[in-house]
Scaffold this motif. Structure first.
Motif, short mmCIF file in Angstrom:
data_model
loop_
_atom_site.label_atom_id
_atom_site.label_comp_id
_atom_site.label_asym_id
_atom_site.label_seq_id
_atom_site.Cartn_x
_atom_site.Cartn_y
_atom_site.Cartn_z
N ARG A 86 0.80 -1.22 0.00
CA ARG A 86 0.00 0.00 0.00
C ARG A 86 0.83 1.27 0.00
N THR A 87 1.74 1.36 0.97
CA THR A 87 2.46 2.63 1.17
C THR A 87 3.32 2.94 -0.05
N ARG A 95 11.43 3.82 3.79
CA ARG A 95 10.98 2.87 4.81
C ARG A 95 12.19 2.05 5.21
N HIS A 152 5.24 6.27 11.70
CA HIS A 152 4.75 6.11 10.33
C HIS A 152 3.85 7.34 10.09
N GLN A 183 0.91 7.61 7.51
CA GLN A 183 -0.25 6.77 7.85
C GLN A 183 -1.13 7.49 8.87
N ARG A 198 4.32 1.09 14.75
CA ARG A 198 4.66 2.51 14.48
C ARG A 198 3.40 3.29 14.14
N VAL A 199 2.37 2.59 13.65
CA VAL A 199 1.10 3.27 13.35
C VAL A 199 0.47 3.76 14.65
N ARG A 207 -2.83 -4.77 13.25
CA ARG A 207 -2.40 -6.16 13.04
C ARG A 207 -1.39 -6.55 14.13
N GLN A 246 2.04 -7.71 14.92
CA GLN A 246 3.28 -7.59 14.14
C GLN A 246 4.20 -8.78 14.45
N PRO A 290 -5.11 0.06 9.14
CA PRO A 290 -4.13 0.56 8.16
C PRO A 290 -3.76 -0.47 7.10
N GLY A 291 -4.15 -1.73 7.30
CA GLY A 291 -3.74 -2.81 6.41
C GLY A 291 -2.27 -3.13 6.67
N PRO A 292 -1.80 -4.29 6.30
CA PRO A 292 -2.58 -5.41 5.79
C PRO A 292 -3.45 -6.06 6.88
C1 NCD Z 1 1.49 -0.58 8.45
C2 NCD Z 1 2.99 -0.53 8.54
O1 NCD Z 1 3.70 -0.89 7.61
O2 NCD Z 1 3.45 -0.10 9.58
N1 NCD Z 1 1.00 -0.78 7.17
C3 NCD Z 1 0.90 0.25 6.28
O3 NCD Z 1 1.78 1.05 6.14
N2 NCD Z 1 -0.26 0.36 5.63
C4 NCD Z 1 0.88 -1.47 9.43
C5 NCD Z 1 1.27 -2.91 9.44
O4 NCD Z 1 2.19 -3.37 8.79
O5 NCD Z 1 0.59 -3.63 10.18
#
Ligand code: NCD
Length: 309
Positions: free
Chosen positions: A61-62, A111, A139, A142, A172-173, A226, A228, A266-268
């Protein structure tokens, strides 16, 4: 578009942005959201600007969202992913990036698995840096797209109740959301198993709960994260099955609460673990709006940073 400027040359974390910066980003993103819904989605704002997307960690996504945002602003774009690069041959981060910059790159979206890597680069190189996720730290883009989407769903965030569920310790979200929501005046609560909530997190001005149902009853917005697993060095809970029994959000719980609630992620997504399909795909969910808004918010950030060059 507006003549105001950001207070900073880089977007390294929400911690370093002012409330005025946040408002300027939202206002600019609203304009870009209108642009990307036109039949011709492209504007010339970043013509002659070259952006390198440096992804030292996996992303779908990002990475796509940044690339689309850059292309819709007419920037030249180069992409790099660590798995196919000389990093594997032992090159340092600074050497890798300096080599890329010698090719006249103006902005870097990065990233990296190491917290602080984008801030390190910002101290050593001349390009504008945008942090696209640094390990378990921040992040910022996000959190900005999350806050932008929340504002669309419920209006101004001051006084609104936002709960963040799940693996707060490794996310980090979560940290960027907490900084952002507190700056915007929201009440924030984190909820998950005690082992996945950092000790002393109350010092950031958030409440802590270990009770899913009670926290869902409290909040206007539920941002669900999610687990992690890739960052967990030990076992923090017995099994994913047990986790989802205690902290998974499903339709039966939401129906029993019978309330207005906005569901975000935020996905996934790990369907059936932290969220069931009938919640992720329900009318409460704004998960796909978050993704759409991500492009507009990233366009706003790139545009505002380019104005600082
Ligand atoms: C998040 C990330 O990479 O921190 N995803 C994202 O950027 N959409 C969240 C995650 O990986 O769970």
């Amino acid at each position: 578009m507006t003549n105001s400027q950001l207070s900073t040359r880089h977007v390294l974390g929400i911690k370093y942005l002012t409330v005025k910066d946040l408002e300027l980003i939202f206002e600019t993103a609203e304009n870009f959201k209108e642009v990307i819904n036109r039949p011709i989605k492209k504007v010339p704002s970043l013509r002659d600007v070259t952006v390198a997307n440096l992804f030292f960690e996996n992303s779908t996504r990002t990475r796509i969202s940044f690339e689309l945002a850059e292309k819709r602003l007419s920037a030249d774009v180069v992409n790099f992913s660590a798995s196919s690069s000389s990093v594997k041959k032992g090159e340092t981060l600074l050497d890798t990036v300096n080599n890329i910059l010698s090719m006249k790159v103006d902005m870097v979206v990065m990233r990296h698995p190491a917290p602080g890597a984008p801030s390190f680069l910002a101290r050593h190189i001349d390009a504008n840096i945008i942090n696209a996720g640094d390990g378990t730290h921040e992040h910022p883009t996000q959190a900005l797209l999350d806050a932008f989407s929340m504002r669309e769903a419920v209006g101004e965030l001051a006084g609104k109740k936002v709960a963040i569920f799940g693996d707060i310790l490794h996310s980090r979200v979560a940290l960027s959301n907490i900084f952002c929501l507190k700056k915007l005046g929201a009440s924030v609560r984190v909820c998950g198993p005690p082992t996945l909530i950092p000790r002393h997190i109350e010092k950031l001005g958030v409440e802590v709960s270990y009770n899913l149902r009670e926290t869902l009853a409290w909040c206007d917005i539920a941002n669900i994260l999610r687990i992690q697993l890739e960052r967990q060095d030990i076992r923090y809970f017995p099994s994913l099955r047990e986790y989802s029994q205690h902290f998974g959000i499903n339709k039966a719980i939401l129906d029993s609460l019978d309330k207005e609630i906005v569901i975000m992620h935020p996905g996934p997504i790990n369907r059936g673990v932290e969220i069931t399909s009938d919640v992720a795909d329900s009318d409460h969910s704004i998960i796909l709006q978050q993704v759409e808004n991500g492009v507009a918010v990233r366009m706003a950030i790139l545009y505002l940073l380019a104005a600082k060059r």
